[in-house]
Design a protein around this motif. Structure first.
Motif, PDB file in Angstrom:
ATOM      1  N   LYS A   5       0.817  -1.194   0.000  1.00  0.00           N
ATOM      2  CA  LYS A   5       0.000   0.000   0.000  1.00  0.00           C
ATOM      3  C   LYS A   5       0.862   1.259   0.000  1.00  0.00           C
ATOM      4  O   LYS A   5       0.405   2.328  -0.380  1.00  0.00           O
ATOM      5  CB  LYS A   5      -0.908  -0.019   1.233  1.00  0.00           C
ATOM      6  N   LYS A   9      -1.464   3.923  -3.211  1.00  0.00           N
ATOM      7  CA  LYS A   9      -2.510   4.036  -2.191  1.00  0.00           C
ATOM      8  C   LYS A   9      -3.830   3.439  -2.659  1.00  0.00           C
ATOM      9  O   LYS A   9      -4.555   2.839  -1.883  1.00  0.00           O
ATOM     10  CB  LYS A   9      -2.730   5.504  -1.814  1.00  0.00           C
ATOM     11  N   LYS A  10      -4.162   3.607  -3.936  1.00  0.00           N
ATOM     12  CA  LYS A  10      -5.451   3.143  -4.445  1.00  0.00           C
ATOM     13  C   LYS A  10      -5.382   1.681  -4.861  1.00  0.00           C
ATOM     14  O   LYS A  10      -4.452   1.254  -5.542  1.00  0.00           O
ATOM     15  CB  LYS A  10      -5.882   3.987  -5.644  1.00  0.00           C
ATOM     16  N   ALA A  11      -6.398   0.932  -4.465  1.00  0.00           N
ATOM     17  CA  ALA A  11      -6.464  -0.494  -4.801  1.00  0.00           C
ATOM     18  C   ALA A  11      -6.584  -0.710  -6.302  1.00  0.00           C
ATOM     19  O   ALA A  11      -6.083  -1.701  -6.830  1.00  0.00           O
ATOM     20  CB  ALA A  11      -7.639  -1.148  -4.088  1.00  0.00           C
ATOM     21  N   ARG A  14      -3.086  -0.695  -7.679  1.00  0.00           N
ATOM     22  CA  ARG A  14      -2.364  -1.910  -7.269  1.00  0.00           C
ATOM     23  C   ARG A  14      -2.840  -3.124  -8.054  1.00  0.00           C
ATOM     24  O   ARG A  14      -2.040  -3.926  -8.535  1.00  0.00           O
ATOM     25  CB  ARG A  14      -2.548  -2.160  -5.768  1.00  0.00           C
ATOM     26  N   ASN A  15      -4.141  -3.260  -8.213  1.00  0.00           N
ATOM     27  CA  ASN A  15      -4.687  -4.398  -8.947  1.00  0.00           C
ATOM     28  C   ASN A  15      -4.316  -4.358 -10.421  1.00  0.00           C
ATOM     29  O   ASN A  15      -4.003  -5.385 -11.019  1.00  0.00           O
ATOM     30  CB  ASN A  15      -6.201  -4.459  -8.787  1.00  0.00           C
ATOM     31  N   ARG A  18      -0.695  -5.460 -10.705  1.00  0.00           N
ATOM     32  CA  ARG A  18      -0.580  -6.908 -10.530  1.00  0.00           C
ATOM     33  C   ARG A  18      -1.027  -7.653 -11.780  1.00  0.00           C
ATOM     34  O   ARG A  18      -0.378  -8.600 -12.212  1.00  0.00           O
ATOM     35  CB  ARG A  18      -1.429  -7.367  -9.346  1.00  0.00           C
TER      36      ARG A  18
END
Length: 71
Positions: A5, A9-11, A14-15, A18
């Motif tokens: 994180k 900061k924002k999911a 990050r997703n 990935r």
């Protein structure tokens, strides 16, 4: 693939990052059969710079890095 994180900061970001790396690794496994034969495990720590990097450049770097590993 490890993406903390602290890096993004924002999911959503990050997703997305990935999924990009999963796509690169999946494509590499399909093209290079020796990776499956040798049970190669890969642990990837994502750096902040890789979030903004173009997909084609990430793909090229990952291919070169993984294919240069001495098994």
């Amino acid at each position: 693939i490890v993406l903390s994180k602290k890096i993004a900061k924002k999911a959503v970001i990050r997703n997305k990052t990935r999924r990009r790396f999963y796509s690169i690794i999946e494509d590499l496994y399909k093209k290079e059969s020796f990776l499956l034969e040798n049970n190669l495990y890969i642990l990837i720590y994502i750096k902040e710079k890789s979030i903004d990097t173009q997909f084609s450049l990430l793909k090229e770097i990952m291919y070169n890095t993984i294919l240069n590993i001495k098994i």
